[in-house]
Design a protein around this motif. Sequence first.
Motif, PDB file in Angstrom:
ATOM      1  N   SER A  67       0.797  -1.229   0.000  1.00 17.46           N
ATOM      2  CA  SER A  67       0.000   0.000   0.000  1.00 17.46           C
ATOM      3  C   SER A  67       0.827   1.275   0.000  1.00 17.46           C
ATOM      4  O   SER A  67       0.264   2.368  -0.180  1.00 17.46           O
ATOM      5  CB  SER A  67      -0.944   0.008   1.206  1.00 17.46           C
ATOM      6  OG  SER A  67      -2.009  -0.888   1.000  1.00 17.46           O
ATOM      7  N   THR A  69       2.412   1.984  -2.362  1.00 12.13           N
ATOM      8  CA  THR A  69       2.173   2.404  -3.751  1.00 12.13           C
ATOM      9  C   THR A  69       1.178   3.565  -3.789  1.00 12.13           C
ATOM     10  O   THR A  69       1.280   4.455  -4.646  1.00 12.13           O
ATOM     11  CB  THR A  69       1.611   1.217  -4.561  1.00 12.13           C
ATOM     12  OG1 THR A  69       2.533   0.117  -4.499  1.00 12.13           O
ATOM     13  CG2 THR A  69       1.356   1.585  -6.008  1.00 12.13           C
ATOM     14  N   LYS A  70       0.207   3.554  -2.887  1.00 15.40           N
ATOM     15  CA  LYS A  70      -0.899   4.517  -2.929  1.00 15.40           C
ATOM     16  C   LYS A  70      -0.445   5.970  -2.891  1.00 15.40           C
ATOM     17  O   LYS A  70      -0.935   6.797  -3.690  1.00 15.40           O
ATOM     18  CB  LYS A  70      -1.877   4.231  -1.791  1.00 15.40           C
ATOM     19  CG  LYS A  70      -2.641   2.920  -1.911  1.00 15.40           C
ATOM     20  CD  LYS A  70      -3.563   2.715  -0.717  1.00 15.40           C
ATOM     21  CE  LYS A  70      -4.473   1.506  -0.900  1.00 15.40           C
ATOM     22  NZ  LYS A  70      -3.762   0.231  -0.694  1.00 15.40           N
ATOM     23  N   THR A  74      -1.257   8.675  -5.824  1.00 16.49           N
ATOM     24  CA  THR A  74      -1.973   9.890  -5.437  1.00 16.49           C
ATOM     25  C   THR A  74      -1.205  11.132  -5.865  1.00 16.49           C
ATOM     26  O   THR A  74      -1.793  12.101  -6.369  1.00 16.49           O
ATOM     27  CB  THR A  74      -2.205   9.901  -3.917  1.00 16.49           C
ATOM     28  OG1 THR A  74      -2.993   8.765  -3.549  1.00 16.49           O
ATOM     29  CG2 THR A  74      -2.925  11.168  -3.482  1.00 16.49           C
ATOM     30  N   HIS A 130     -10.271   6.712  -0.324  1.00 14.88           N
ATOM     31  CA  HIS A 130     -10.719   5.332  -0.092  1.00 14.88           C
ATOM     32  C   HIS A 130     -12.163   5.283   0.393  1.00 14.88           C
ATOM     33  O   HIS A 130     -12.529   4.452   1.217  1.00 14.88           O
ATOM     34  CB  HIS A 130      -9.788   4.620   0.905  1.00 14.88           C
ATOM     35  CG  HIS A 130      -8.339   4.807   0.603  1.00 14.88           C
ATOM     36  ND1 HIS A 130      -7.751   4.335  -0.545  1.00 14.88           N
ATOM     37  CD2 HIS A 130      -7.350   5.448   1.288  1.00 14.88           C
ATOM     38  CE1 HIS A 130      -6.463   4.674  -0.556  1.00 14.88           C
ATOM     39  NE2 HIS A 130      -6.202   5.350   0.541  1.00 14.88           N
ATOM     40  N   ASN A 185      -9.976   0.054   2.810  1.00 14.25           N
ATOM     41  CA  ASN A 185      -8.682  -0.129   2.154  1.00 14.25           C
ATOM     42  C   ASN A 185      -8.819  -1.249   1.138  1.00 14.25           C
ATOM     43  O   ASN A 185      -8.890  -2.413   1.496  1.00 14.25           O
ATOM     44  CB  ASN A 185      -7.610  -0.473   3.190  1.00 14.25           C
ATOM     45  CG  ASN A 185      -6.224  -0.494   2.575  1.00 14.25           C
ATOM     46  OD1 ASN A 185      -5.859   0.396   1.823  1.00 14.25           O
ATOM     47  ND2 ASN A 185      -5.442  -1.520   2.888  1.00 14.25           N
ATOM     48  N   THR A 189      -7.566   2.906  -5.144  1.00  5.96           N
ATOM     49  CA  THR A 189      -6.421   3.424  -5.885  1.00  5.96           C
ATOM     50  C   THR A 189      -6.143   2.599  -7.135  1.00  5.96           C
ATOM     51  O   THR A 189      -5.529   3.094  -8.086  1.00  5.96           O
ATOM     52  CB  THR A 189      -5.181   3.517  -4.981  1.00  5.96           C
ATOM     53  OG1 THR A 189      -5.562   4.032  -3.706  1.00  5.96           O
ATOM     54  CG2 THR A 189      -4.149   4.464  -5.571  1.00  5.96           C
ATOM     55  N   ASP A 190      -6.610   1.337  -7.174  1.00  6.37           N
ATOM     56  CA  ASP A 190      -6.572   0.588  -8.434  1.00  6.37           C
ATOM     57  C   ASP A 190      -7.443   1.285  -9.473  1.00  6.37           C
ATOM     58  O   ASP A 190      -7.043   1.471 -10.630  1.00  6.37           O
ATOM     59  CB  ASP A 190      -7.089  -0.840  -8.222  1.00  6.37           C
ATOM     60  CG  ASP A 190      -6.180  -1.665  -7.341  1.00  6.37           C
ATOM     61  OD1 ASP A 190      -4.957  -1.598  -7.520  1.00  6.37           O
ATOM     62  OD2 ASP A 190      -6.710  -2.378  -6.474  1.00  6.37           O
ATOM     63  N   GLY A 266      -2.512   0.029  -8.722  1.00  7.10           N
ATOM     64  CA  GLY A 266      -2.241   1.311  -8.084  1.00  7.10           C
ATOM     65  C   GLY A 266      -2.389   1.270  -6.590  1.00  7.10           C
ATOM     66  O   GLY A 266      -1.891   2.146  -5.883  1.00  7.10           O
ATOM     67  N   SER A 267      -3.048   0.239  -6.071  1.00  9.05           N
ATOM     68  CA  SER A 267      -3.226   0.105  -4.627  1.00  9.05           C
ATOM     69  C   SER A 267      -2.043  -0.563  -3.946  1.00  9.05           C
ATOM     70  O   SER A 267      -1.782  -0.289  -2.770  1.00  9.05           O
ATOM     71  CB  SER A 267      -4.496  -0.700  -4.318  1.00  9.05           C
ATOM     72  OG  SER A 267      -5.650   0.061  -4.564  1.00  9.05           O
ATOM     73  N   GLY A 332      -4.282  10.008   0.221  1.00 15.81           N
ATOM     74  CA  GLY A 332      -3.310   8.928   0.133  1.00 15.81           C
ATOM     75  C   GLY A 332      -2.405   8.783   1.321  1.00 15.81           C
ATOM     76  O   GLY A 332      -1.465   7.983   1.292  1.00 15.81           O
ATOM     77  N   TRP A 353       2.517   6.393   5.388  1.00 13.32           N
ATOM     78  CA  TRP A 353       1.695   5.229   5.059  1.00 13.32           C
ATOM     79  C   TRP A 353       2.557   3.982   5.189  1.00 13.32           C
ATOM     80  O   TRP A 353       3.786   4.074   5.262  1.00 13.32           O
ATOM     81  CB  TRP A 353       1.110   5.340   3.656  1.00 13.32           C
ATOM     82  CG  TRP A 353      -0.153   4.540   3.458  1.00 13.32           C
ATOM     83  CD1 TRP A 353      -0.314   3.403   2.733  1.00 13.32           C
ATOM     84  CD2 TRP A 353      -1.454   4.847   3.995  1.00 13.32           C
ATOM     85  NE1 TRP A 353      -1.624   2.975   2.782  1.00 13.32           N
ATOM     86  CE2 TRP A 353      -2.342   3.858   3.545  1.00 13.32           C
ATOM     87  CE3 TRP A 353      -1.944   5.870   4.818  1.00 13.32           C
ATOM     88  CZ2 TRP A 353      -3.698   3.837   3.895  1.00 13.32           C
ATOM     89  CZ3 TRP A 353      -3.303   5.853   5.157  1.00 13.32           C
ATOM     90  CH2 TRP A 353      -4.159   4.851   4.695  1.00 13.32           C
TER      91      TRP A 353
END
Length: 400
Positions: A67, A69-70, A74, A130, A185, A189-190, A266-267, A332, A353
């Motif tokens: 995560s 990645t988020k 963002t 989210h 969650n 983000t995908d 993307g998540s 994000g 994060w």
Amino acid sequence: MADGGFGGARGRRLIDGLTRYVERGEIPGALALVRHRDEEVLFAQIGKAADEHDHPIARDTLFRIGSMTKPIVTAAAMTLVEEGRLRLSDRVSQWLPELAAPKVLPSPGAKLSEAVRAPRPITVEDLLLHLPGFATALVAQGDLGQAVQVLTAGLAQRADMEPDAWMKALGELPLARAPGEEVINGFATDVLGVLLSRLTGKSLPDLLKSRILDPLGMADTDFWAPPEKAGRLCPAYVVQWLSGKRKVVDDPANSAFTRQPAFPSGSGGLVSSLDDYTAFGRMMLNGGELDGRRVLSRASVRLMTTNFLTPEQRALPFFGYPYWADRGLGLGLYVLDDLSRHRGLGREGQYGWGGAFATTWFNDPAENLTAVLMTQVAFAAVIPNIRADFETLVYQAIDA
């Protein structure tokens, strides 16, 4: 070089604290890096990259950052906001017609046939926070819990489905919660990644590369480890609940992360390194700029690090516990804003994060500090403990 206490006994205390995780057998190894007041004040290299061999973990070891990645995706979205090509208030159906008329279940466990029209459309802001209400394996029950399995591999989205096919399947399912109701969650983000790709006409990997990764020199961050880098990817482990023993869940020898995914997540799909993610953290800490290259405006960083959640949203559990008691949610990122409920060392205004394999990152603007921890053990009791201990060990070392 001033080290703010990290070069002395208190810095050693941080390294010793992480070393105990290796000695207890909770993790095979870890890397940690702390920058304070524009200086690298601590680098820790502890244990091995894998249980199966004695090679020490290396500074350039590659990790699945989950995560984490988020925030990167963002940040890429915010570059499009700055260009006037995207608004937080935009309905996502402009680019995602699959979500033009969302339905939502009236109650958890209701039948799919009982779904009703959602009270409002899904917006870009919902994706960034989210809050779109998408069903996931963690929250969906009954018929919806079964139906959502077509979208998932474990708890993540399926990397083997093309984005358009995946979006079509998602759009055919009702939401688990109404848009704006509850932070979940999962797939937000995908879906954001698909939206950004359709908006720009670029794949998500190319979009991130041009807007975030290349400007920051993040050469080791991608949605896969190509053959020339695959040998640096460490195994990923999970702790078995009953035995407490660790087992490999993703072996580099046959890892999905050594193949280009059909659907870059993307998540949670990025692979990265300690120094790469530190570069991203430094850019955010510097108000959107790193080494003379501006990636984001200061205004974007301020917005990303501002809490958007209402008291009612914060009162709802996240992953089954009161995660939002001491923090809000920016774009994000979490944003720590109630130290009295934090139950540990920290500072209000901290943001960051973490990822499913116990990777974690946080910035403290007031201390001018960036801290990154990389290891690869998922779930169980390891994640909250090692993250909390890392944070405490970083803060106790600040004495200047």
